[in-house]
Design a protein around this motif. Structure first.
Motif, mmCIF file in Angstrom:
data_model
loop_
_atom_site.group_PDB
_atom_site.id
_atom_site.type_symbol
_atom_site.label_atom_id
_atom_site.label_comp_id
_atom_site.label_asym_id
_atom_site.label_seq_id
_atom_site.Cartn_x
_atom_site.Cartn_y
_atom_site.Cartn_z
ATOM 1 N N PHE A 157 38.361 43.483 42.748
ATOM 2 C CA PHE A 157 38.922 42.332 42.025
ATOM 3 C C PHE A 157 40.091 41.725 42.793
ATOM 4 C CE2 PHE A 157 37.395 44.210 37.760
ATOM 5 C CZ PHE A 157 36.298 43.366 37.718
ATOM 6 N N LEU A 158 40.944 42.604 43.322
ATOM 7 C CA LEU A 158 42.177 42.126 43.955
ATOM 8 C C LEU A 158 41.892 41.228 45.151
ATOM 9 C CD1 LEU A 158 45.313 42.307 44.148
ATOM 10 C CD2 LEU A 158 44.980 44.286 45.651
ATOM 11 N N THR A 159 40.877 41.554 45.933
ATOM 12 C CA THR A 159 40.688 40.824 47.195
ATOM 13 C C THR A 159 39.522 39.846 47.153
ATOM 14 O OG1 THR A 159 39.229 42.477 48.217
ATOM 15 C CG2 THR A 159 41.605 42.813 48.450
ATOM 16 N N ALA A 160 38.832 39.727 46.025
ATOM 17 C CA ALA A 160 37.759 38.731 45.933
ATOM 18 C C ALA A 160 38.371 37.338 45.789
ATOM 19 C CB ALA A 160 36.869 39.039 44.740
ATOM 20 N N TYR A 161 37.539 36.337 45.943
ATOM 21 C CA TYR A 161 38.068 34.982 45.776
ATOM 22 C C TYR A 161 37.089 34.125 44.990
ATOM 23 C CZ TYR A 161 40.921 30.893 47.143
ATOM 24 O OH TYR A 161 41.740 29.800 47.166
ATOM 25 N N ALA A 162 36.194 33.478 45.702
ATOM 26 C CA ALA A 162 35.423 32.411 45.082
ATOM 27 C C ALA A 162 33.933 32.616 45.290
ATOM 28 C CB ALA A 162 35.861 31.073 45.665
ATOM 29 N N GLY A 163 33.497 33.867 45.231
ATOM 30 C CA GLY A 163 32.085 34.141 45.440
ATOM 31 C C GLY A 163 31.206 33.578 44.339
ATOM 32 N N GLU A 164 29.925 33.628 44.578
ATOM 33 C CA GLU A 164 28.950 33.064 43.635
ATOM 34 C C GLU A 164 28.668 34.081 42.523
ATOM 35 O OE1 GLU A 164 27.880 29.880 43.981
ATOM 36 O OE2 GLU A 164 29.252 29.764 45.682
ATOM 37 N N PRO A 165 28.021 33.627 41.457
ATOM 38 C CA PRO A 165 27.771 34.522 40.320
ATOM 39 C C PRO A 165 26.883 35.717 40.646
ATOM 40 C CG PRO A 165 27.493 32.234 39.668
ATOM 41 C CD PRO A 165 27.638 32.243 41.164
ATOM 42 N N TYR A 166 26.283 35.761 41.812
ATOM 43 C CA TYR A 166 25.485 36.939 42.165
ATOM 44 C C TYR A 166 26.358 38.034 42.749
ATOM 45 C CZ TYR A 166 21.507 33.906 41.302
ATOM 46 O OH TYR A 166 20.609 33.070 40.708
ATOM 47 N N GLU A 167 26.899 37.801 43.932
ATOM 48 C CA GLU A 167 27.681 38.875 44.556
ATOM 49 C C GLU A 167 29.001 39.107 43.827
ATOM 50 O OE1 GLU A 167 26.950 36.026 46.016
ATOM 51 O OE2 GLU A 167 28.685 35.147 47.027
ATOM 52 N N ASP A 168 29.471 38.123 43.039
ATOM 53 C CA ASP A 168 30.704 38.280 42.265
ATOM 54 C C ASP A 168 30.416 38.320 40.770
ATOM 55 O OD1 ASP A 168 32.327 38.476 44.447
ATOM 56 O OD2 ASP A 168 33.485 36.655 44.073
ATOM 57 N N HIS A 169 29.310 38.942 40.414
ATOM 58 C CA HIS A 169 28.957 39.052 38.999
ATOM 59 C C HIS A 169 30.098 39.662 38.180
ATOM 60 C CE1 HIS A 169 26.347 39.820 35.489
ATOM 61 N NE2 HIS A 169 26.977 40.960 35.410
ATOM 62 N N GLY A 170 30.751 40.674 38.712
ATOM 63 C CA GLY A 170 31.787 41.388 37.962
ATOM 64 C C GLY A 170 32.960 40.495 37.595
ATOM 65 N N ARG A 171 33.359 39.656 38.535
ATOM 66 C CA ARG A 171 34.456 38.719 38.301
ATOM 67 C C ARG A 171 34.084 37.718 37.214
ATOM 68 N NH1 ARG A 171 35.913 33.672 40.873
ATOM 69 N NH2 ARG A 171 33.919 33.490 41.955
ATOM 70 N N PHE A 172 32.854 37.206 37.277
ATOM 71 C CA PHE A 172 32.417 36.252 36.256
ATOM 72 C C PHE A 172 32.395 36.922 34.876
ATOM 73 C CE2 PHE A 172 31.340 33.576 39.755
ATOM 74 C CZ PHE A 172 31.223 32.287 39.260
ATOM 75 N N GLN A 173 31.859 38.145 34.815
ATOM 76 C CA GLN A 173 31.790 38.800 33.501
ATOM 77 C C GLN A 173 33.196 39.126 32.988
ATOM 78 O OE1 GLN A 173 28.812 41.812 32.873
ATOM 79 N NE2 GLN A 173 29.819 42.620 31.060
ATOM 80 N N ALA A 174 34.059 39.644 33.865
ATOM 81 C CA ALA A 174 35.414 40.019 33.431
ATOM 82 C C ALA A 174 36.173 38.791 32.924
ATOM 83 C CB ALA A 174 36.175 40.678 34.577
ATOM 84 N N LEU A 175 35.981 37.651 33.569
ATOM 85 C CA LEU A 175 36.706 36.456 33.133
ATOM 86 C C LEU A 175 36.051 35.819 31.908
ATOM 87 C CD1 LEU A 175 37.736 35.150 36.634
ATOM 88 C CD2 LEU A 175 39.300 35.766 34.779
ATOM 89 N N PHE A 176 34.731 35.920 31.799
ATOM 90 C CA PHE A 176 34.064 35.489 30.563
ATOM 91 C C PHE A 176 34.572 36.340 29.398
ATOM 92 C CE2 PHE A 176 30.691 36.262 27.450
ATOM 93 C CZ PHE A 176 30.398 34.970 27.034
ATOM 94 N N GLU A 177 34.723 37.625 29.636
ATOM 95 C CA GLU A 177 35.205 38.520 28.579
ATOM 96 C C GLU A 177 36.666 38.242 28.243
ATOM 97 O OE1 GLU A 177 32.153 42.251 29.335
ATOM 98 O OE2 GLU A 177 34.271 42.489 29.846
#
Lengths: 527, 461
Positions: free
Chosen positions: B99-119
């Protein structure tokens, strides 16, 4: 099969974690608690009685919010699983997000900054108790003054676009102070400058004029001259542009703007390749900004917190937001903004953890290190470009035969014409090999675009790996296009349907909104 | 290569590697890559920076040496940044590299970021009782400026009535932000909260928004939200409520009382104070396209995938944004504060409904206790009789700046100076009864008063 183990295939056999984790609300288990807050002490209750019963009826929430009830370890597991389903920069050769400068963010800086002496201090404590925080602000400003050549640097902005806003707000205040606010109602930018230059200028009330490149892909000086007038408030340009091309006539751009009384604002989001090579002030700019989370090595936080730094020439300093840290002998203090200041652009003094990490990054590298960063990033970029251009179907439009600085905006147009596979489809398939890939800001001036920015952080072998992945996907586009079209195959989730996301009747931005629209939606049971 | 500088952050810095890479691209030197930069713009000599601390141990000593000059204190400071407890699991999750070092990936490789922010958006939406919450913006200053701008755009009107005591920094930002298209008019508060009669008299069919802040800059909780909403809606305006979600376990959310747009900061929800640098802003609305389409932020939505029972995610109504249409988009969107959003989501998942109720009660009780104890001091009185959450204003018999200075000498930060004799005092769940009693004793000593009042005798024991 037995030892020895056979050779690995050329590309890694990646698969993203797939926990098939429910939505957090589906983990609800009555009675479970994640963390307990401090309770009202008996001595307090004796004095104040039942504060909830005493609330006016209209103020009292009738029932507890419908948050899930989840034990602590299960909350942790949920989020750790989600984290595994996310491809951070620490885990991949993150050169595919051009313009984002996905460099290594040193772990030591995260540890240093987590010091309770920084994490838990309040911004309004007495200055004598926060000398360390003020010193970090002051030292960071001094370093960025040296790097940009500007006279003052504010650290208040909370991201790159936030810093662009601060620039345009200062520009507006400058013209207002000279009685030219109404006359100067236009801002000029270029199509390969970050879209927030255009967008923030529009928010500030300006009409936006966008200059397109000349035939060689360079910012068109004649077009700029034709657009400039006494109505121009400023030019707001990124350089090097998102194409990776440095505008060789940047001084003429600034001089042309100044000649009509306009200001020049320099978006240095792509400055990584020019650290210690050339400076904003030397090109004559009035204001500029850096993205600390890009060029200065702080982690990108899944989309922030970032931080912006606004550098200004002396005549723009009165418009800076305040307060700013200043040194008074061996003490540091906060000096309030002046009468002409644009006021507060963010809460207090900026994004302190990001600023402190950027400071540590600069301190570790110093002048020779920053120059080595720039030169290495540019070498890496040109090295990767030679690898990418060797892939049939890839090209780098504009400035043919010229070198690029920090990044390159490439095109798959030829591959698309041959195979019908789009750049987006290439990106989804590339992720199957454990990497990121990004196309371009909109509009797609370069057809079927992709933008690679290697930074200084990746080894030659890693750059080779990234190029090999794109070569493989391009090969698949020609030999097995279905494989590319039906991607992803190795990701957390499968091909996602996007139709619902643009329809107000069907979209679901929250779980609550989803259950309102789809009351019969099945809810999964834990675990 | 013009320089030789081998460093752990630079894997290709070894001279022989560089030479090979240069050869691979057919370049004599990196100078060739800078051919487009005019000679007159080239920096001659080194940047004026201190010698690099290339050894990690030396860097650590240097930075720790600076930060070691900071001191935390017993603090009653608020005014926008609050000292709440940050559960250990929150820091564990946002410290994860992924999470700390990700940025602007797509909903596939960054699925976790999308779900965490949706939540995150979903959890906050339950607290706020709205259906749409943005991926965080910078802070409450930006969130409020945007919320009011949304109201201006949605109504096509230009007047904004400010009916609460709002924080000076938020007001400063809003004023500068809305300058081109709207004007602010202040309606003075009475006893800390909105003067509904005066507000109603100022309303008209040219009013875009009524801006209410609850708790206000003085910690006063607005009691007339429903009346304000009715009056605003009667003229076709929108009620914009700036709030801190921390009290909403026990307090009715503004949206339930008729607010059209709720906005504010989430620093209280599991984010450290960071010397004022740990902020993130939210904007929440009902699922009404008229308002949703005016939001400039990323909105992450649920989506189906080609596999049954699988949750996918994506950007909702992307065409609103400046990423899609530059200056034709709504305001702008860029790197803001996503990680703090993930933190707030983890915080709310941990707290759960009962945690937020208990926390709300503790905050209200400690606030009430501090008011009682401190106003029992001779010469000390309260600015108003409103319900307060966390913060309240004391009138002191001596200049507040002097009082603050003298208590700082005892390593206590008693509050924020608001006026010559006015002090804004803040308590949270981290401020215990003992802390409040200590403040009362020390304040009493500084004011030269005795402690022979019933409440203070209790405190003195």
């Amino acid at each position: 099969m037995s030892l020895p183990i056979a050779t690995k295939p050329a590309l890694r056999r990646f698969h993203q974690a797939r926990w098939d984790e429910p939505i957090v609300f589906e983990l609800d288990a009555p009675g479970e608690r994640g963390v307990l807050p401090p309770q009202v002490e008996p001595g307090v209750r004796e004095v104040v009685g039942d504060v909830l019963a005493d609330l006016p009826g209209s103020l009292r929430r009738p029932s507890a919010p419908a948050l899930p009830r989840i034990g602590q370890a299960r909350v942790l597991r949920h989020y750790l699983r989600l984290s595994q389903e996310n491809l951070g920069a620490d885990l991949n050769v993150d050169v595919g997000q051009g313009t984002c400068t996905m460099k290594y963010a040193p772990k030591v800086n995260d540890q240093l900054v987590a010091d309770p002496g920084l994490r838990d201090v309040h911004p309004l404590q007495g200055e004598e108790s926060v000398q360390g925080a003020l010193e970090i602000l002051w030292r960071t400003e001094q370093a960025l003054k040296a790097i940009s050549g500007m006279d003052r640097v504010s650290l208040h902005s909370t991201g790159g676009s936030s810093a662009i806003w601060t620039n345009v707000a200062m520009i507006r205040a400058y013209h207002a102070s000279r009685g030219e606010a109404e006359q100067r109602d236009e801002v000029i930018t270029t199509i390969f400058s970050h879209p927030s230059n255009a967008a923030a200028a529009a928010v500030a009330g300006y009409k936006v004029i966008t200059i397109h490149p000349d035939a060689d892909g360079y910012p068109d000086l004649d077009a700029l001259r034709a657009a400039l007038s006494e109505r121009t408030a400023a030019i707001m340009v990124t350089n090097p542009e998102d194409t990776g091309i440095y505008n060789p006539r940047i001084v003429e751009w600034v001089e042309a703007a100044h000649a009509v009384g306009a200001l020049a604002s320099y978006d240095q989001a792509n400055a990584n390749g020019i650290l210690g090579i050339t400076r904003a002030r030397d090109a004559g700019f009035d204001v500029c900004h850096f993205n600390l989370h890009k060029t200065f090595g702080t982690p990108h936080g899944s989309g922030g917190p970032g931080a912006g730094a606004n550098g200004v020439a002396e005549h723009m300093a009165p418009f800076l937001p305040g307060p700013m840290a200043e040194r008074d002998g061996d003490r540091f203090r906060l000096a309030a903004g002046g009468e002409l200041s644009i006021g507060a652009v963010s809460a207090f003094y900026g994004v302190i953890p990001t600023i402190a990490k950027a400071y540590a990054w600069i301190a570790a590298l110093g002048a020779p290190g920053l120059r080595a960063v720039a030169e290495t990033a540019v070498l890496n970029n040109n090295y990767l470009m030679s690898k990418i251009l060797a892939i049939p179907g890839a090209s780098a439009p504009y400035a043919t035969g010229r070198r690029r600085v920090e990044q390159v905006r490439y095109s798959w147009q030829e591959l698309y014409e041959d195979t019908g596979i789009t750049s987006e489809e290439i990106g989804v398939r590339a992720a199957d090999y454990g990497t990121h890939y990004w196309t371009s800001h909109h509009p797609y001036v370069v057809p079927q675009p992709f933008t690679l920015e290697p930074t200084e952080s990746y080894s030659r072998a890693e750059l080779d790996e990234y190029a090999a992945i794109l070569a493989q996907v391009a090969h698949e586009a020609r030999t097995d296009p279905e494989m590319v079209r039906t991607a992803p195959h190795n990701q957390t989730v499968h091909h996602t349907h996007h139709d619902d996301l643009d329809d107000p009747e069907r979209w679901a931005v929250t779980w609550r909104g989803y259950l309102c629209k789809y009351p019969d939606a099945p809810q999964h049971r834990r675990p | 290569m013009t320089t030789s500088f081998v460093h752990p952050y630079l894997p290709n810095s070894a001279p022989e590697v560089r030479a090979e890479m240069l050869a691979a691209v057919g370049a004599e030197s990196v100078e060739e890559f800078y051919a487009d930069i005019p000679a007159a713009l080239r920096l001659t000599g080194d940047l004026d920076l201190p010698e690099p601390l290339v050894a990690e141990a030396d860097l650590s000593r240097h930075v720790r040496g600076i930060l070691g000059k900071n001191r935390t204190r017993l603090s009653f400071l608020g005014a926008g940044t609050y000292h709440h407890h940050v559960p250990a699991v929150v820091d564990e999750v946002i410290g994860r590299s992924e999470f700390l070092t990700a940025y602007a990936g797509e909903p596939y490789e960054d699925h976790g970021r999308f779900q965490a922010l949706f939540e995150y958006a979903s959890l906050l939406a339950e607290l706020l009782e709205v259906e749409v919450v943005n991926v965080p913006t910078y802070d409450s200053l930006q969130a409020t400026a945007t919320a009011l701008s949304m109201a201006v755009r949605a109504t096509g009107r230009t007047r904004i009535l400010v009916v609460s005591d709002v924080r000076a920094d938020v007001l400063s930002k809003v004023e500068d932000f809305i300058r081109p298209y709207a004007t602010l008019e202040h309606v003075p508060t009475v006893d800390g909260i909105a003067d509904v009669g005066a507000v109603t008299a100022r309303l008209g069919d040219d009013v875009a928004a009524v801006w209410v802040s609850t708790p206000s800059a003085t910690g006063a909780v607005e009691t007339a939200m429903t009346q304000l909403a009715e009056a605003t809606h009667a003229v076709g305006g929108l009620l914009v409520a700036q709030t801190d979600p921390i009290g909403l376990g026990v307090l009715a959310p503004p949206a339930a009382q008729g607010a059209d747009i709720t906005c504010g900061d989430i620093q209280s929800l599991g984010i450290h104070a960071w010397f004022g640098g740990g902020h993130a802003g939210f904007v929440g609305v009902a699922d009404d396209p008229r308002l949703v389409m005016e939001m400039p932020h990323r909105l992450f939505g649920l989506a189906s995938t080609s596999v049954e029972g699988e949750y996918g995610f994506g950007d909702v109504a992307w065409d609103r944004t400046a990423f899609a249409h530059r200056e034709e988009g709504k305001e702008w969107v860029g790197t803001a504060a996503a990680l703090w959003g993930i933190a707030a989501g983890v915080y709310l998942a941990l707290m759960g409904p009962q945690g937020m109720v208990e926390l709300g009660e503790t905050l209200l009780a400690r606030t009430a206790y501090a008011r009682r104890v401190l106003t029992a001091l001779p010469g000390v009185s309260e600015a108003d009789g409103a319900v307060h959450l966390r913060e309240f204003v004391l009138h002191l018999p001596r200049p507040a700046a002097e009082v603050v200075e003298e208590l700082r000498a005892k390593e206590i930060e008693p509050g924020v100076v608001l006026g010559e004799r006015e002090l804004l005092v803040c308590v949270t769940e981290m401020t215990t009864k003992d802390h409040i009693d200590l403040l009362a004793r020390e304040l009493s000593a500084v004011l030269g008063t005795d402690t022979r009042t019933p409440v203070l005798e209790e405190v003195a024991r």
